[in-house]
Motif scaffolding. Sequence first.
Motif, PDB file in Angstrom:
ATOM      1  N   LYS A 221     -15.740  40.721 -25.185  1.00 28.65           N
ATOM      2  CA  LYS A 221     -14.831  41.775 -25.660  1.00 28.65           C
ATOM      3  C   LYS A 221     -13.771  42.124 -24.612  1.00 28.65           C
ATOM      4  CE  LYS A 221     -14.930  45.731 -28.756  1.00 28.65           C
ATOM      5  NZ  LYS A 221     -15.672  46.904 -29.236  1.00 28.65           N
ATOM      6  N   ARG A 222     -13.120  41.081 -24.095  1.00 32.82           N
ATOM      7  CA  ARG A 222     -12.092  41.268 -23.074  1.00 32.82           C
ATOM      8  C   ARG A 222     -10.718  41.577 -23.687  1.00 32.82           C
ATOM      9  NH1 ARG A 222     -15.363  41.958 -19.726  1.00 32.82           N
ATOM     10  NH2 ARG A 222     -15.578  40.913 -17.724  1.00 32.82           N
ATOM     11  N   GLY A 223     -10.592  41.496 -25.024  1.00 34.42           N
ATOM     12  CA  GLY A 223      -9.274  41.655 -25.626  1.00 34.42           C
ATOM     13  C   GLY A 223      -8.477  40.390 -25.374  1.00 34.42           C
ATOM     14  N   GLY A 224      -7.277  40.551 -24.785  1.00 35.41           N
ATOM     15  CA  GLY A 224      -6.525  39.374 -24.369  1.00 35.41           C
ATOM     16  C   GLY A 224      -7.304  38.653 -23.281  1.00 35.41           C
ATOM     17  N   ALA A 225      -7.503  37.354 -23.428  1.00 33.23           N
ATOM     18  CA  ALA A 225      -8.375  36.623 -22.511  1.00 33.23           C
ATOM     19  C   ALA A 225      -7.759  35.282 -22.147  1.00 33.23           C
ATOM     20  CB  ALA A 225      -9.754  36.415 -23.141  1.00 33.23           C
ATOM     21  N   GLN A 226      -8.368  34.629 -21.158  1.00 39.71           N
ATOM     22  CA  GLN A 226      -7.991  33.273 -20.757  1.00 39.71           C
ATOM     23  C   GLN A 226      -9.271  32.514 -20.437  1.00 39.71           C
ATOM     24  OE1 GLN A 226      -4.862  31.536 -20.427  1.00 39.71           O
ATOM     25  NE2 GLN A 226      -4.282  33.192 -21.806  1.00 39.71           N
ATOM     26  N   PHE A 227     -10.089  32.248 -21.464  1.00 34.55           N
ATOM     27  CA  PHE A 227     -11.335  31.520 -21.287  1.00 34.55           C
ATOM     28  C   PHE A 227     -11.134  30.049 -21.648  1.00 34.55           C
ATOM     29  CE2 PHE A 227     -13.382  35.746 -22.613  1.00 34.55           C
ATOM     30  CZ  PHE A 227     -13.472  36.178 -21.296  1.00 34.55           C
ATOM     31  N   PHE A 228     -12.016  29.202 -21.119  1.00 32.98           N
ATOM     32  CA  PHE A 228     -11.980  27.790 -21.479  1.00 32.98           C
ATOM     33  C   PHE A 228     -12.552  27.595 -22.884  1.00 32.98           C
ATOM     34  CE2 PHE A 228     -12.901  27.807 -16.806  1.00 32.98           C
ATOM     35  CZ  PHE A 228     -11.657  27.373 -16.387  1.00 32.98           C
ATOM     36  N   THR A 258      -7.746  32.886 -26.304  1.00 28.11           N
ATOM     37  CA  THR A 258      -6.735  33.876 -25.922  1.00 28.11           C
ATOM     38  C   THR A 258      -7.058  35.285 -26.401  1.00 28.11           C
ATOM     39  OG1 THR A 258      -5.461  33.316 -27.902  1.00 28.11           O
ATOM     40  CG2 THR A 258      -4.913  32.144 -25.872  1.00 28.11           C
ATOM     41  N   GLN A 259      -7.974  35.414 -27.370  1.00 29.51           N
ATOM     42  CA  GLN A 259      -8.372  36.729 -27.874  1.00 29.51           C
ATOM     43  C   GLN A 259      -9.892  36.799 -27.947  1.00 29.51           C
ATOM     44  OE1 GLN A 259      -6.456  39.474 -28.718  1.00 29.51           O
ATOM     45  NE2 GLN A 259      -4.722  38.367 -27.866  1.00 29.51           N
ATOM     46  N   ASP A 260     -10.448  37.900 -27.476  1.00 34.42           N
ATOM     47  CA  ASP A 260     -11.901  38.102 -27.465  1.00 34.42           C
ATOM     48  C   ASP A 260     -12.148  39.543 -27.879  1.00 34.42           C
ATOM     49  OD1 ASP A 260     -14.621  38.193 -26.926  1.00 34.42           O
ATOM     50  OD2 ASP A 260     -14.342  38.402 -24.760  1.00 34.42           O
ATOM     51  N   ASN A 291     -24.793  18.882   0.304  1.00 35.56           N
ATOM     52  CA  ASN A 291     -24.309  18.832  -1.078  1.00 35.56           C
ATOM     53  C   ASN A 291     -22.934  19.473  -1.184  1.00 35.56           C
ATOM     54  OD1 ASN A 291     -26.127  17.604  -3.085  1.00 35.56           O
ATOM     55  ND2 ASN A 291     -27.617  19.032  -2.253  1.00 35.56           N
ATOM     56  N   THR A 292     -22.141  18.914  -2.067  1.00 38.49           N
ATOM     57  CA  THR A 292     -20.858  19.516  -2.420  1.00 38.49           C
ATOM     58  C   THR A 292     -20.819  19.688  -3.928  1.00 38.49           C
ATOM     59  OG1 THR A 292     -19.662  18.538  -0.558  1.00 38.49           O
ATOM     60  CG2 THR A 292     -18.360  19.219  -2.439  1.00 38.49           C
ATOM     61  N   MET A 293     -20.466  20.890  -4.379  1.00 39.83           N
ATOM     62  CA  MET A 293     -20.328  21.147  -5.808  1.00 39.83           C
ATOM     63  C   MET A 293     -18.921  21.679  -6.062  1.00 39.83           C
ATOM     64  SD  MET A 293     -24.079  22.673  -6.844  1.00 39.83           S
ATOM     65  CE  MET A 293     -24.138  21.901  -8.458  1.00 39.83           C
ATOM     66  N   SER A 294     -18.277  21.116  -7.054  1.00 39.91           N
ATOM     67  CA  SER A 294     -16.900  21.485  -7.381  1.00 39.91           C
ATOM     68  C   SER A 294     -16.841  21.982  -8.824  1.00 39.91           C
ATOM     69  CB  SER A 294     -15.986  20.273  -7.192  1.00 39.91           C
ATOM     70  OG  SER A 294     -14.661  20.593  -7.540  1.00 39.91           O
ATOM     71  N   VAL A 295     -16.299  23.183  -9.005  1.00 41.78           N
ATOM     72  CA  VAL A 295     -16.202  23.765 -10.343  1.00 41.78           C
ATOM     73  C   VAL A 295     -14.854  24.451 -10.521  1.00 41.78           C
ATOM     74  CG1 VAL A 295     -18.688  24.155 -10.611  1.00 41.78           C
ATOM     75  CG2 VAL A 295     -17.276  25.938  -9.589  1.00 41.78           C
ATOM     76  N   ASN A 296     -14.514  24.720 -11.771  1.00 40.61           N
ATOM     77  CA  ASN A 296     -13.368  25.552 -12.124  1.00 40.61           C
ATOM     78  C   ASN A 296     -13.876  26.853 -12.731  1.00 40.61           C
ATOM     79  OD1 ASN A 296     -11.280  23.821 -11.314  1.00 40.61           O
ATOM     80  ND2 ASN A 296     -11.406  22.663 -13.217  1.00 40.61           N
ATOM     81  N   LEU A 297     -13.326  27.965 -12.286  1.00 47.54           N
ATOM     82  CA  LEU A 297     -13.709  29.284 -12.777  1.00 47.54           C
ATOM     83  C   LEU A 297     -12.572  29.881 -13.596  1.00 47.54           C
ATOM     84  CD1 LEU A 297     -15.132  30.759  -9.430  1.00 47.54           C
ATOM     85  CD2 LEU A 297     -16.346  29.387 -11.139  1.00 47.54           C
ATOM     86  N   VAL A 298     -12.926  30.732 -14.561  1.00 46.23           N
ATOM     87  CA  VAL A 298     -11.890  31.430 -15.328  1.00 46.23           C
ATOM     88  C   VAL A 298     -11.283  32.546 -14.485  1.00 46.23           C
ATOM     89  CG1 VAL A 298     -12.926  30.975 -17.576  1.00 46.23           C
ATOM     90  CG2 VAL A 298     -13.546  33.054 -16.341  1.00 46.23           C
ATOM     91  N   GLU A 299     -10.071  32.928 -14.826  1.00 42.48           N
ATOM     92  CA  GLU A 299      -9.424  34.054 -14.165  1.00 42.48           C
ATOM     93  C   GLU A 299      -9.895  35.349 -14.823  1.00 42.48           C
ATOM     94  OE1 GLU A 299      -5.201  32.919 -14.517  1.00 42.48           O
ATOM     95  OE2 GLU A 299      -5.170  33.010 -12.336  1.00 42.48           O
ATOM     96  N   ASP A 300     -10.812  36.032 -14.185  1.00 41.35           N
ATOM     97  CA  ASP A 300     -11.324  37.296 -14.705  1.00 41.35           C
ATOM     98  C   ASP A 300     -11.698  38.165 -13.509  1.00 41.35           C
ATOM     99  OD1 ASP A 300     -13.506  39.246 -15.653  1.00 41.35           O
ATOM    100  OD2 ASP A 300     -12.793  38.415 -17.549  1.00 41.35           O
ATOM    101  N   GLU A 301     -10.939  39.240 -13.290  1.00 43.11           N
ATOM    102  CA  GLU A 301     -11.107  40.049 -12.090  1.00 43.11           C
ATOM    103  C   GLU A 301     -12.520  40.601 -11.948  1.00 43.11           C
ATOM    104  OE1 GLU A 301      -8.133  43.064 -12.351  1.00 43.11           O
ATOM    105  OE2 GLU A 301      -6.524  41.757 -11.617  1.00 43.11           O
TER     106      GLU A 301
END
Length: 550
Positions: A221-228, A258-260, A291-301
């Motif tokens: 329920k973030r409203g405007g969002a930027q999720f994968f 874009t909407q949640d 070990n090395t782990m590489s990830v992408n995270l969403v922009e969410d403060e």
Amino acid sequence: MKKFIRFLILCVICLFSSVALANVSFMPLRDLKAGMKGIGKTVIVGDKIETFDVEILGVQGSPALGETIFARLSGDLIEKVGGVAQGMSGSPVYIDGRLVGAVAFGRSFNDPHYCFLTPIHQMLELVDEVHYPSNWLPKGTALSAGGFTEDGLTHLKERLAPFGLDAVPGGCGEVNTGNFEAGGSVGVSLINGDMTLGALGTVTWVDDEGNLLAFGHQFLKRGGAQFFMNKVWVLGVVPNMMSSYKVGQIGQVAGKITQDRASGVAGLIGEGPKPIPLVVNVGDFERGSFNTMSVNLVEDELLLPELVDSAVYNCLTKTCDRVGGGTAQLSFDLEALNEKGEKYNVHRDNMYFAVSGLLKNLDNEMTGIISNLSLNKFDALDVRRINVDVKVTQDLRVVELKEISIPRKDYRAGDKVPVIVKMKPYRGEEFKRALEFTIPKDYKDKKITISVRGGSSLLWLERLLRNKQDEQMPLQSKESKQVLKDYIENLKIGDKNNELIVDLGGKNVLQLAKKSEAGLAGLLKGTPSKVKQAYDFIVIGDLEVSFKVK
């Protein structure tokens, strides 16, 4: 006026189904009657869309507060999975070939054949507030966590609990499925890469331009969002006394959400949102494991500190494969831009030790800093990357301050004083180190107190605050004007646990506090006379020595 126009458009869509978007006609609530029967669509294995039977039992609510459709599901598919399962959220329901809405809510410990549907017109509008019956749960609350160790998953569940979320084991990797379509699976994720974290749901509706609706209820329920938005491969459905749930593999990013909102999630098929790359490197020197782990995270403060913490802890547990104590060195770099395009480079490294639970609390300082940066009151930051490096050993590399001394006590203002410090390592032999401290030039004919402490000790601060209270010197509640750049600069010079620090102590600090920064930040920063030396061990304890300056 805009809402009225949108309402008229929706009415036209419902009345003239031949012009409906994506060649799908919609059934308005006024045409829905109890006893009507239809079908729903979902995936329970792989990417094959299957159908189940639906009977409409009635409509609840009001146009003002939001309406829901009460329904009963049946058929071979429903019996096979044990009723409405998490991951079926968004499953489209059709009556006479017309789209009515999406499966959204069921209830734990009740007959799992019953659920509520979100009407399609509310999903098209993505209404901000829809009131659902209390105690009915969104059928997609459990997040699928791929690439997590058992300890990492347990830790993740603890971090998600305050957000009302849960996590179950899942998979990650490439997923070879077709295009998104109504009844097919879709993922909404927060982490992608060597680890994945996201919700599995069902597509309700897609149009020819790539617009997509799913879930039938909110994600966060973030409203405007930027999720994968992700492709999904369903492995199966796990029966559960509370609520069955789908287990699947979250695959490659294939769009963005874009909407949640309360009535569902909406997104666009194609390019994903801009990610925050996170790289975690962990070395365990006892095991010789790296070990090395590489990830992408969403922009969410709000979520960023939790996501970083979960990823770092998971890499730690995978590399070290143990619990207990020890010593670790952690360094991290964060790069961000403010709204003006100015670049901030944040670097911090420190050492930590614990007799037990070392890995669990190792990154507390780092996640606290990331939280302060994300939610700071000065500038909105666009985080571009985060790199974390951790070195772990089971040895307790800790020394305790035992004694301090100075060669003589006939020093004058401006003199350099060798401060000799005796220290004792954990289960080791005592040794000495010396730091040179310069007496301030304005300390003629004054008694001076020199404080020697380890960077991990805060007893000196507690003593100072107590003295301020005794001297009736209130601690300033307001610091001098500060900007984000000042906070970042203070991080660079902030005391570290592996430093030996020599500074003015006792009432000398209080006297300086009257003239300059009397707040907590000022006390932590220390005086202009402060000197310190870093070592490859953690220093604990604090001592003082006083003498008269000639």
